[in-house]
Enzyme design. Structure first.
Site, PDB file in Angstrom:
ATOM      1  N   SER A 192       0.843  -1.197   0.000  1.00  0.00           N
ATOM      2  CA  SER A 192       0.000   0.000   0.000  1.00  0.00           C
ATOM      3  C   SER A 192       0.878   1.245   0.000  1.00  0.00           C
ATOM      4  O   SER A 192       1.992   1.235   0.547  1.00  0.00           O
ATOM      5  CB  SER A 192      -0.837  -0.009   1.279  1.00  0.00           C
ATOM      6  N   TYR A 209      -2.187  -0.857  10.977  1.00  0.00           N
ATOM      7  CA  TYR A 209      -2.428  -1.427   9.643  1.00  0.00           C
ATOM      8  C   TYR A 209      -1.212  -1.174   8.735  1.00  0.00           C
ATOM      9  O   TYR A 209      -0.677  -2.090   8.100  1.00  0.00           O
ATOM     10  CB  TYR A 209      -3.692  -0.825   9.013  1.00  0.00           C
ATOM     11  N   LYS A 252       1.834  -3.727   6.772  1.00  0.00           N
ATOM     12  CA  LYS A 252       2.289  -3.741   5.372  1.00  0.00           C
ATOM     13  C   LYS A 252       3.811  -3.573   5.308  1.00  0.00           C
ATOM     14  O   LYS A 252       4.507  -4.262   4.561  1.00  0.00           O
ATOM     15  CB  LYS A 252       1.604  -2.626   4.563  1.00  0.00           C
TER      16      LYS A 252
HETATM   17  P1  NAD Z   1     -11.064  -6.729   1.167  1.00  0.00           P
HETATM   18  O1  NAD Z   1     -11.292  -6.697   2.638  1.00  0.00           O
HETATM   19  O2  NAD Z   1     -12.225  -6.473   0.274  1.00  0.00           O
HETATM   20  O3  NAD Z   1     -10.385  -8.127   0.751  1.00  0.00           O
HETATM   21  C1  NAD Z   1      -9.535  -8.835   1.603  1.00  0.00           C
HETATM   22  C2  NAD Z   1     -10.062 -10.263   1.685  1.00  0.00           C
HETATM   23  O4  NAD Z   1      -9.209 -11.030   2.536  1.00  0.00           O
HETATM   24  C3  NAD Z   1     -11.473 -10.344   2.260  1.00  0.00           C
HETATM   25  O5  NAD Z   1     -12.293 -11.067   1.369  1.00  0.00           O
HETATM   26  C4  NAD Z   1     -11.301 -11.098   3.594  1.00  0.00           C
HETATM   27  O6  NAD Z   1     -12.410 -11.923   3.892  1.00  0.00           O
HETATM   28  C5  NAD Z   1     -10.025 -11.891   3.333  1.00  0.00           C
HETATM   29  N1  NAD Z   1      -9.239 -12.232   4.529  1.00  0.00           N
HETATM   30  C6  NAD Z   1      -8.807 -11.399   5.505  1.00  0.00           C
HETATM   31  N2  NAD Z   1      -8.085 -12.090   6.412  1.00  0.00           N
HETATM   32  C7  NAD Z   1      -8.050 -13.398   5.997  1.00  0.00           C
HETATM   33  C8  NAD Z   1      -7.474 -14.583   6.509  1.00  0.00           C
HETATM   34  N3  NAD Z   1      -6.784 -14.600   7.647  1.00  0.00           N
HETATM   35  N4  NAD Z   1      -7.637 -15.731   5.827  1.00  0.00           N
HETATM   36  C9  NAD Z   1      -8.344 -15.756   4.663  1.00  0.00           C
HETATM   37  N5  NAD Z   1      -8.926 -14.653   4.144  1.00  0.00           N
HETATM   38  C10 NAD Z   1      -8.787 -13.486   4.793  1.00  0.00           C
HETATM   39  O7  NAD Z   1      -9.892  -5.686   0.860  1.00  0.00           O
HETATM   40  P2  NAD Z   1      -9.371  -5.139  -0.541  1.00  0.00           P
HETATM   41  O8  NAD Z   1      -9.720  -3.688  -0.614  1.00  0.00           O
HETATM   42  O9  NAD Z   1      -9.749  -6.024  -1.645  1.00  0.00           O
HETATM   43  O10 NAD Z   1      -7.801  -5.218  -0.275  1.00  0.00           O
HETATM   44  C11 NAD Z   1      -7.040  -6.325  -0.668  1.00  0.00           C
HETATM   45  C12 NAD Z   1      -5.623  -6.139  -0.168  1.00  0.00           C
HETATM   46  O11 NAD Z   1      -5.099  -4.915  -0.686  1.00  0.00           O
HETATM   47  C13 NAD Z   1      -5.509  -6.047   1.349  1.00  0.00           C
HETATM   48  O12 NAD Z   1      -4.337  -6.726   1.749  1.00  0.00           O
HETATM   49  C14 NAD Z   1      -5.387  -4.567   1.602  1.00  0.00           C
HETATM   50  O13 NAD Z   1      -4.658  -4.293   2.782  1.00  0.00           O
HETATM   51  C15 NAD Z   1      -4.607  -4.105   0.375  1.00  0.00           C
HETATM   52  N6  NAD Z   1      -4.844  -2.696   0.038  1.00  0.00           N
HETATM   53  C16 NAD Z   1      -6.116  -2.225  -0.075  1.00  0.00           C
HETATM   54  C17 NAD Z   1      -6.326  -0.894  -0.367  1.00  0.00           C
HETATM   55  C18 NAD Z   1      -7.730  -0.314  -0.458  1.00  0.00           C
HETATM   56  O14 NAD Z   1      -7.889   0.878  -0.279  1.00  0.00           O
HETATM   57  N7  NAD Z   1      -8.746  -1.118  -0.752  1.00  0.00           N
HETATM   58  C19 NAD Z   1      -5.235  -0.035  -0.559  1.00  0.00           C
HETATM   59  C20 NAD Z   1      -3.950  -0.555  -0.444  1.00  0.00           C
HETATM   60  C21 NAD Z   1      -3.765  -1.897  -0.141  1.00  0.00           C
HETATM   61  C1  WQD Z   2      -9.237  10.116   0.742  1.00  0.00           C
HETATM   62  C2  WQD Z   2      -9.375  11.613   0.968  1.00  0.00           C
HETATM   63  C3  WQD Z   2      -9.624  12.210   3.288  1.00  0.00           C
HETATM   64  C4  WQD Z   2     -13.510  10.212   3.770  1.00  0.00           C
HETATM   65  C5  WQD Z   2      -6.873   5.063   3.137  1.00  0.00           C
HETATM   66  C6  WQD Z   2      -5.881   4.336   4.001  1.00  0.00           C
HETATM   67  C7  WQD Z   2      -4.761   3.781   3.171  1.00  0.00           C
HETATM   68  C8  WQD Z   2      -5.285   2.938   1.988  1.00  0.00           C
HETATM   69  C9  WQD Z   2      -6.415   3.615   1.251  1.00  0.00           C
HETATM   70  C10 WQD Z   2      -5.143   0.601   2.411  1.00  0.00           C
HETATM   71  C11 WQD Z   2      -8.576  12.125   2.172  1.00  0.00           C
HETATM   72  C12 WQD Z   2     -10.883  12.556   2.513  1.00  0.00           C
HETATM   73  C13 WQD Z   2     -12.326  10.708   3.268  1.00  0.00           C
HETATM   74  C14 WQD Z   2     -14.529  11.133   4.158  1.00  0.00           C
HETATM   75  C15 WQD Z   2     -13.125  12.947   3.454  1.00  0.00           C
HETATM   76  N1  WQD Z   2      -5.824   1.691   2.406  1.00  0.00           N
HETATM   77  N2  WQD Z   2     -12.137  12.060   3.102  1.00  0.00           N
HETATM   78  N3  WQD Z   2     -14.283  12.461   3.966  1.00  0.00           N
HETATM   79  O1  WQD Z   2      -6.963   8.172   3.698  1.00  0.00           O
HETATM   80  O2  WQD Z   2      -5.969   8.319   1.385  1.00  0.00           O
HETATM   81  O3  WQD Z   2      -6.213   6.123   2.457  1.00  0.00           O
HETATM   82  O4  WQD Z   2      -7.396   4.140   2.162  1.00  0.00           O
HETATM   83  O5  WQD Z   2      -3.955   0.453   2.285  1.00  0.00           O
HETATM   84  O6  WQD Z   2      -3.962   3.018   4.020  1.00  0.00           O
HETATM   85  O7  WQD Z   2      -5.354   5.247   4.954  1.00  0.00           O
HETATM   86  O8  WQD Z   2      -8.233   7.287   1.679  1.00  0.00           O
HETATM   87  O9  WQD Z   2     -10.562   7.360   0.928  1.00  0.00           O
HETATM   88  O10 WQD Z   2     -10.073   7.476   3.408  1.00  0.00           O
HETATM   89  O11 WQD Z   2      -9.524   9.435   1.963  1.00  0.00           O
HETATM   90  O12 WQD Z   2     -12.965  14.152   3.316  1.00  0.00           O
HETATM   91  O13 WQD Z   2     -15.612  10.738   4.651  1.00  0.00           O
HETATM   92  O14 WQD Z   2     -10.747  11.901   1.259  1.00  0.00           O
HETATM   93  O15 WQD Z   2      -9.344  13.178   4.251  1.00  0.00           O
HETATM   94  O16 WQD Z   2      -8.118  13.406   1.837  1.00  0.00           O
HETATM   95  P1  WQD Z   2      -6.791   7.586   2.383  1.00  0.00           P
HETATM   96  P2  WQD Z   2      -9.670   7.817   2.022  1.00  0.00           P
END
Ligand code: NAD
Ligand code: WQD
Length: 347
Positions: free
Chosen positions: A124, A148, A152
């Site tokens: 991430s 969190y 990562k």
């Molecule tokens: P998500 O929660 O929709 O998907 C993650 C999946 O993993 C879920 O279906 C959950 O049931 C499963 N899971 C969690 N723990 C588990 C375990 N111990 N065993 C088996 N399954 C398990 O999340 P997503 O948005 O699809 O994110 C996928 C990956 O990408 C995550 O690792 C997340 O940290 C990373 N990521 C997400 C974002 C974002 O904003 N969505 C941003 C950066 C990184």
């Molecule tokens: C985006 C922008 C907020 C909600 C988060 C995690 C990051 C990654 C992605 C997994 C920011 C603003 C948001 C609201 C708002 N996840 N905002 N009102 O914070 O960039 O990242 O999700 O790895 O780890 O921290 O994403 O969508 O929460 O916010 O004004 O109700 O929107 O302040 O500027 P962020 P976000």
């Protein structure tokens, strides 16, 4: 190729499964469904017309993993499974460290046991911590501001150590920026539990009338309109990035981090504006204080992914908002509608 997708029922995992199947790969999906619904898996099959094996299994259960590896020929693993809510990670850090880190350790142990060394890991942009120097590139120092993010960062380090000890490993650390959007079919998308934490699902729920108004977290950042700027990336572009990373991992060795973003930052107010265009609705909002822990500006330098993976994001902000909106209006309660139907058909 045969790929194990951990977390394949989740938001990014389900979209990646579609792209993997469409490209002719076989997939095996592992998910404990702690943050996802089985309907997502039905819909992957519906979109692609292809079938695959699903194991409702937990990464923390080594025996279950051993069974999956012994019942299937696996060439590579794409590892999405993990918990991802920043606020929740502050409240229950041990659960996050255990699930995300121990889960990855067990996965790597079992992969080694079965001689599978190809791994694409969901990292991430959060690993850049409070970095102010945009665009963010892979060589910048890393850091984290919450449990969190630390999971990562620690997993990235662990995977580097694993490769130092055994250079058969080939690992891509994909640092996603802000994934949004949904598949163009409107059949799969992001289905957050409860009130969304992230901007776009919050906006879609305001637009559909489930939430009264958006709270904009601060308008005193050093940005053009004062609101936070992020690099939103369409989830289908992100999914495509996994296929390119997989290709790279299959014919090289080592550990490489790649930013997956568009390189363009949009402010919260610009996102509201784009969403109003896409939905034809006006979005009520109020400005409130900054959210603790937020940074002002984050966007990617994705030139390494372009050079080494031949990957560039294709979709723009209007595609992202249109597709998020289509998913929301077709599925106002996420995957819940299908569950109700199932219950009815059983009784
Ligand atoms: P998500 O929660 O929709 O998907 C993650 C999946 O993993 C879920 O279906 C959950 O049931 C499963 N899971 C969690 N723990 C588990 C375990 N111990 N065993 C088996 N399954 C398990 O999340 P997503 O948005 O699809 O994110 C996928 C990956 O990408 C995550 O690792 C997340 O940290 C990373 N990521 C997400 C974002 C974002 O904003 N969505 C941003 C950066 C990184
Ligand atoms: C985006 C922008 C907020 C909600 C988060 C995690 C990051 C990654 C992605 C997994 C920011 C603003 C948001 C609201 C708002 N996840 N905002 N009102 O914070 O960039 O990242 O999700 O790895 O780890 O921290 O994403 O969508 O929460 O916010 O004004 O109700 O929107 O302040 O500027 P962020 P976000």
């Amino acid at each position: 190729m045969s790929i194990l997708v951990t977390g394949g029922a989740g938001y990014i995992g389900s979209h990646t499964c579609v792209e993997l199947l469409n490209a002719g790969n076989e997939i095996i999906v592992l998910d404990n469904l702690s943050n996802s619904k089985p309907e997502a898996l039905d819909r992957i099959k519906e979109i692609t017309g292809k079938d695959f094996e699903f194991y409702q299994a937990d990464l923390l259960n080594k025996n279950e993993l051993m069974t999956i590896f012994s019942e299937n020929k696996i060439d590579a693993v794409i590892h999405f499974a993990g918990l991802k809510a920043v606020g929740e990670s502050v409240s229950i850090p041990l659960h996050y460290y255990h699930n995300n880190i121990t889960g990855t350790l067990i996965l790597c142990e079992v992969m080694e046991k079965f001689g599978v060394y190809n791994l694409v890991f969901s990292s991430s942009a959060t690993v850049y911590g409070l970095q102010q120097c945009v665009p963010l590139h892979e060589e910048l120092p890393t850091g984290a501001t919450n449990p969190y993010g630390r999971t990562k960062l620690m997993i990235e380090e662990i995977l580097r150590d694993v490769h130092v000890a055994n250079n058969k490993w080939s690992i891509a650390l994909l640092r996603y920026f802000n994934p949004v959007g949904a598949h163009s079919s409107g059949r799969i998308g992001e289905d957050p539990n409860g009130i969304p934490n992230n901007l776009v699902p919050y906006i879609t729920q305001v637009t559909v009338g489930k939430l009264p108004k958006l709270k904009v977290f601060g308008n005193d950042y050093p940005t053009e309109d004062g609101t936070g700027v992020r690099d939103y990336i369409h989830v289908v572009d992100l999914a495509a990035g996994h296929l390119m990373a997989l290709e790279k991992v299959m014919d090289s060795q080592g550990v490489n981090a790649y930013n997956l973003g568009t390189g363009i930052g949009y402010s919260v107010l610009e996102m509201i504006d784009a969403f109003e265009r896409a939905s034809g609705n006006s979005i009520p909002y109020e400005i409130i204080d900054r959210r603790p822990g937020d940074i002002g500006v984050s966007y990617a330098d994705s030139s390494k992914a372009k050079q080494e993976l031949n990957w560039v994001a294709q979709k723009g902000i209007d595609d992202m908002c249109r597709d998020s909106w289509r998913w929301q209006i077709n599925n106002p309660n996420g995957y819940e509608k299908d569950q109700v139907k199932r219950k009815i058909s059983v009784t």
